[in-house]
Design an enzyme around this catalytic site. Structure first.
Site, short mmCIF file in Angstrom:
data_model
loop_
_atom_site.label_atom_id
_atom_site.label_comp_id
_atom_site.label_asym_id
_atom_site.label_seq_id
_atom_site.Cartn_x
_atom_site.Cartn_y
_atom_site.Cartn_z
N LYS A 62 3.69 -21.21 87.97
CA LYS A 62 5.01 -20.96 87.38
C LYS A 62 5.03 -19.59 86.71
O LYS A 62 6.00 -18.84 86.84
CB LYS A 62 5.36 -22.07 86.37
CG LYS A 62 5.71 -23.39 87.06
CD LYS A 62 5.78 -24.57 86.10
CE LYS A 62 5.97 -25.87 86.89
NZ LYS A 62 5.95 -27.08 86.05
N GLN A 106 5.15 -28.94 80.14
CA GLN A 106 4.50 -29.50 81.34
C GLN A 106 4.10 -30.95 81.08
O GLN A 106 3.53 -31.29 80.04
CB GLN A 106 3.26 -28.66 81.69
CG GLN A 106 2.56 -29.07 82.98
CD GLN A 106 3.39 -28.80 84.22
OE1 GLN A 106 4.21 -27.90 84.26
NE2 GLN A 106 3.18 -29.60 85.25
N ASP A 129 13.92 -27.85 83.14
CA ASP A 129 13.45 -28.99 83.95
C ASP A 129 14.60 -29.95 84.29
O ASP A 129 14.46 -30.78 85.18
CB ASP A 129 12.39 -29.79 83.17
CG ASP A 129 10.97 -29.49 83.62
OD1 ASP A 129 10.78 -29.16 84.81
OD2 ASP A 129 10.06 -29.61 82.78
#
Ligand code: GUN
Length: 300
Positions: A62, A106, A129
């Site tokens: 990422k 995460q 997200d």
């Protein structure tokens, strides 16, 4: 199928790497314009707790992709035994930081952390997200434009549009799996695109025959090669979201397989995603798209 049509049948393999590159190339272009216009780069902050090996790989990828897109990205690493208040304080700090457009914590988080509370603490306008209940709720209300959409489902829709266009009227879509990260949101997106949607899961009787009715089949259960040839209507578009690591202790090797038995299904599918190289690369690409969308929304 007659012998002739069988021999004419050509399965389209949906190349996630190439499609993802198209997306990130476009993001990089708009990101450069953004930086010129606003005198700053779009900002993405990733929070990694602990040392889960898969999470470390994802977070590194990422960060790399964010740099390629011209974003200012930071990774905040916290130890596996961090206490909840410390993590919440970091989220608050990132929420308040005007240079941060996107925040991603995460998953999975260690057991002492209440993951739901952490995800709900993220400013919904920075929730790249798309996991915050505000974004999930807008999507469930049929609004696909306002919310930040979860990355994997958004990436799947991007691939499906390549095959079927934007309007799925008249097509039957079956989603296997009802997770909050993939199954539920992809069902909402398919419905918003006018597909006739069925969500099947572990308590669905005769799941193979439900699956076999699908023009568009999305497998997101985390069961290696669950979907076999007799689960698939000939010509169907098959999207495999599974990433299952299979270890061979005797050979000391491991490899990735999806939720679909690719070798068995590919010959009869109309279009199919491979694992790896299918849905996976799309997830990161859509994260970049969400970060840019969040940055632009903030400047309006
Ligand atoms: N862990 C595995 N996939 C994801 C993802 O898309 N987002 C976050 N935050 N954690 C993950």
């Amino acid at each position: 199928m007659t012998a002739q049509t069988a021999s004419m049948h050509k399965t389209s393999i949906l190349d996630g790497k190439a499609i993802a590159r198209d997306v990130t190339d476009a993001v990089a272009q708009v990101s450069a314009t953004f930086a010129q216009t606003h005198g700053r780069q779009p900002g993405l902050s990733v929070v990694l707790v602990g040392e889960d090996p898969a999470s470390q790989v994802y977070v590194r990828n990422k960060g790399r992709m964010a740099a390629k897109c011209g974003f200012a990205s930071q990774t905040h690493r916290l130890s596996a035994d961090v206490a909840q208040p410390e993590l919440m304080a970091l989220v608050d700090q990132l929420n308040a930081d005007p240079g941060v457009d996107g925040i991603l914590v995460q998953l999975p988080l260690p057991p002492q952390i209440g993951a739901d509370a952490v995800l709900r603490a993220i400013d919904p306008t920075k929730d790249v997200d798309g996991f915050h209940p505000v974004n999930a709720g807008l999507l469930a209300s049929g609004d696909v434009d306002t919310p930040l959409l979860p990355c994997t489902p958004a990436g799947i829709m991007h691939m499906i549009r390549r095959v079927h266009g934007a309007d799925l009227s008249g097509l039957s879509a079956v989603v296997i799996g009802r997770s909050t990260i993939v199954g539920r949101p992809i069902a909402q997106l398919l419905l918003a695109a006018n597909a006739t949607v069925t969500i099947a899961h572990s308590r669905t009787p005769d799941i193979a025959s439900v699956s076999r009715a699908a023009d568009i089949l999305v497998a997101a259960v985390g069961r290696p090669q669950l979907v076999g040839r007799d689960w698939v209507k000939p010509g169907a578009t098959v999207i495999d979201v599974g990433i299952n690591r299979i270890e061979d202790v005797n050979l000391g090797t491991s490899n990735l397989v999806g939720d679909v038995d690719f070798e068995a299904v590919a010959p009869i599918a109309g279009a199919i995603t491979p694992v790896p190289g299918g849905v996976g690369p799309m997830t990161i690409a859509m994260l970049m798209g969400n970060t840019l969308k969040a940055a632009e929304a903030r400047m309006r």
